[in-house]
Design a protein around this motif. Structure first.
Motif, PDB file in Angstrom:
ATOM      1  N   LEU A   1     -19.585  37.281   9.027  1.00 45.76           N
ATOM      2  CA  LEU A   1     -19.981  37.786   7.708  1.00 45.76           C
ATOM      3  C   LEU A   1     -21.502  37.914   7.616  1.00 45.76           C
ATOM      4  O   LEU A   1     -22.017  38.850   7.006  1.00 45.76           O
TER       5      LEU A   1
ATOM      6  N   VAL B   1     -16.774  44.193   3.686  1.00 46.44           N
ATOM      7  CA  VAL B   1     -15.683  43.358   4.198  1.00 46.44           C
ATOM      8  C   VAL B   1     -14.672  43.073   3.079  1.00 46.44           C
ATOM      9  O   VAL B   1     -15.068  42.783   1.954  1.00 46.44           O
TER      10      VAL B   1
ATOM     11  N   GLU C   1     -11.848  40.324   2.474  1.00 51.31           N
ATOM     12  CA  GLU C   1     -11.319  39.072   3.054  1.00 51.31           C
ATOM     13  C   GLU C   1      -9.993  38.709   2.412  1.00 51.31           C
ATOM     14  O   GLU C   1      -9.779  38.961   1.227  1.00 51.31           O
TER      15      GLU C   1
ATOM     16  N   HIS D   1     -17.659  31.665   1.049  1.00 50.17           N
ATOM     17  CA  HIS D   1     -18.183  32.988   1.399  1.00 50.17           C
ATOM     18  C   HIS D   1     -18.764  33.748   0.214  1.00 50.17           C
ATOM     19  O   HIS D   1     -19.034  34.936   0.316  1.00 50.17           O
TER      20      HIS D   1
ATOM     21  N   HIS E   1     -22.029  36.032   0.489  1.00 46.86           N
ATOM     22  CA  HIS E   1     -22.148  37.162   1.414  1.00 46.86           C
ATOM     23  C   HIS E   1     -22.017  38.481   0.654  1.00 46.86           C
ATOM     24  O   HIS E   1     -20.923  38.800   0.161  1.00 46.86           O
TER      25      HIS E   1
ATOM     26  N   VAL F   1     -19.063  40.932   1.560  1.00 49.17           N
ATOM     27  CA  VAL F   1     -17.686  40.761   1.064  1.00 49.17           C
ATOM     28  C   VAL F   1     -17.600  41.432  -0.304  1.00 49.17           C
ATOM     29  O   VAL F   1     -18.202  40.968  -1.260  1.00 49.17           O
TER      30      VAL F   1
END
Ligand code: ADA
Length: 549
Positions: A317, A327, A329, A361, A364, A367
């Protein structure tokens, strides 16, 4: 600022197929073994253990030069872990793709023994479930490290922000822990040269005291994170001798009609599904493999990775943050029906995984969406309740990203009872591979009639190609079939005003469990556009020509 020892290496290893070792002293009575298993690695990547599913034990030692407070972190153990330190149970964790840790106060100088029981057995209440279409490697699949901690340290940092033009207000929730005496500490947050400080009082630990501090900074001239210019900022929190840093990016995500908006403008996604899989390491992903994958993905013109079907290594990531890759997830609810969701503790396990994924996460910028499940029976009324619970929990934890799931569109006359619950829908469809009878334009028309104004991406579509199989007739399982199939689909999706993008199934060929072998040649899911060693198939080069640079 913390001294960190990585415990990568060759740990003693033994499988325990009869599950004799439930007691804590098991390791002591254990048959002497010279067997070693590399950490990190999935044991099923080793020829001798390729089919092994069940409990296994790992042992190693580490040394401290002085008496220290330490935190022991496991980035991932697949899937059920119990950790023993010097013969005592220290911590347990369920779920193979999120991290867990334990803090030890005043650990003595000298050698310490670490024993880990790991079980990768899949059953009626496991996530993933038996039958899932990838090899669910067992073992210590990501790094393990020991960190030395001062008495007062930052345990966690949660950053959230509001953007007003180029002005950002960042709110930080700093979770502190005290392992020592009464203390007073200055807590400072710095982002982009702007700083704010607070002073906190911490009482003596009994044995560990948690305290949380809220800080806020405001600054202008913010450059937004975008796919073209993935600008990152570093947030630093200092508390006495302890310094904790993380990176964030500032951007907004929303939906409007059937559009997905990044920083207020509609985006089109062109992506791949990627499993963390390689013949040599299994789920474990050395850095060089991650950068190689991203390089191949970007060179072909893709800008999105769907992390099918579980939380990815945080380092991957990080790379996506730096490269401006989007991304999605996901947690490993793969083809669960209402009956399976109703089995205790299936929903609670998923909620825990979701919480761990989001909190680990959440900084990030790459994401952009959390996917709560894949191909679950959303055509059934019974899926509404678990879906609602998962969506609500995700939004409670993070309201800055979009929530989605992947809906299984492979059935004629399929309806979806949960689509109104999410921000956009992922559609998985394998027309012309598993089923005949529909062209891609007909499929899109059908989807449009059903989903109306909900933004949508085609989250899976693909065809198997055995590497090297090339025929004039372009029949199934050949590279030409896959090439034509994907080219046709991608061109249709790119022209469609209705779908906001696609993620090809899949980036690389992946190993599947032996029981799938009769419909998965080579015991691989061969729908990769590169093979398991990342050698491009014909489809890779063709898509590279089709996609804009
Ligand atoms: C499903 C599933 C994938 C993979 C794929 C396939 O849609 O979500 O994990 O199994 O089908 O290859 O059939």
């Amino acid at each position: 600022s913390r001294r960190r020892q990585y415990l990568d290496g060759r740990w003693q290893f033994v499988t325990d197929p009869e599950d004799e070792g439930r007691e804590e002293e098991y390791w002591e009575s254990f048959p002497a073994t010279d067997e070693r298993m590399t950490v990190p690695c999935g044991w099923n990547a080793r020829p001798d253990y390729v089919d092994y599913e069940g409990p296994a034990w790992y042992r190693t030692t580490f040394e401290l030069l002085k008496r220290r407070n330490v935190r022991l972190t496991f980035l991932a153990v697949a899937h059920d872990a119990s950790v023993y330190l010097d013969g005592e149970h220290l911590v347990g964790h369920y779920g193979g793709h999120t991290q867990f840790e334990a803090v030890c106060q005043g650990l003595a100088a000298g050698e310490h023994e670490l024993v880990v029981r790991v079980d990768n057995e899949r059953d009626e209440i496991s996530l993933p479930r038996p039958g899932a279409d990838w090899l669910s490697y067992g073992g210590i699949t990501r790094e393990v490290f020991v960190e030395e901690l001062p008495d007062v340290f930052v345990d966690d940092l949660n950053l959230s922000y509001k953007l007003d033009g180029d002005c950002a207000t960042v709110d930080a929730e700093v979770a502190l822990r005290n392992l020592g005496d009464d203390a007073e500490r200055e807590v400072t947050l710095t982002i982009d040269g702007t700083e704010t400080t607070d002073v906190v009082e911490l009482v003596a630990s009994e044995p560990i005291v948690d305290r949380s501090v809220a800080l806020s900074v405001e600054f202008g001239g913010v450059e937004q994170w975008s796919r073209e210019e993935p600008r990152l900022y570093t947030a630093t929190v200092t508390v006495g001798d302890d310094e904790y840093r993380d990176r964030i990016g500032f951007r907004t995500l929303s939906v409007d009609g059937t559009d997905i908006l990044l920083n207020g403008s509609p985006v089109e996604l062109a992506g791949v599904n990627r499993h963390e899989d390689h013949p040599e390491w299994g789920h474990a992903q050395p850095l060089r493999l991650m950068t190689h994958d991203l390089d191949l993905i970007q060179r072909a013109g893709f800008d999105t990775v769907r992390a099918s079907h579980y939380p990815n290594h945080p380092r991957f990531l990080d790379l996506c943050d730096e490269e401006g890759i989007f991304v999605i997830e996901e947690i490993p609810y793969w083809q669960f029906d209402a009956e399976r969701f109703a089995r205790d503790p299936v929903l609670d396990r998923g909620l825990d995984m979701l919480e761990e994924m989001v909190t680990e996460h959440r900084h990030h910028p790459s994401v952009f969406a959390w996917s709560i499940h894949n191909e679950c029976a959303t055509q059934e009324e019974g899926l509404r309740e678990p879906t609602e619970r998962l969506v609500d929990r995700t939004r409670e934890l993070d309201d800055s990203r979009l929530v989605t799931y992947a809906s299984n569109r492979d059935f004629e006359g399929y309806t979806d009872e949960c689509v109104d619950l999410v921000d956009f829908i992922g559609i998985n469809a394998y027309w012309d591979w598993y089923f005949d009878g529909k062209t891609w334009p007909e499929f899109l028309e059908d989807v449009r009639n059903q989903y109306g104004e909900t933004p949508a991406i085609v989250s899976e579509f693909g065809a198997g190609a055995v590497p090297g199989e090339r025929t004039v007739e372009a029949q199934k399982w050949s590279e030409p079939f896959q090439r034509e199939y994907l080219q046709n689909a991608v061109e249709t999706f790119r022209e469609s005003e209705f779908v906001s993008g696609f993620t090809v199934w899949q980036y690389c060929d992946i190993r599947v469990p032996r029981r799938k072998a009769m419909h998965r040649p080579r015991t691989q899911n061969n729908k990769g556009i590169v093979d398991e060693y990342r050698r491009p198939k014909e489809a890779y080069w063709t898509l590279r020509d089709v996609l804009p640079e």
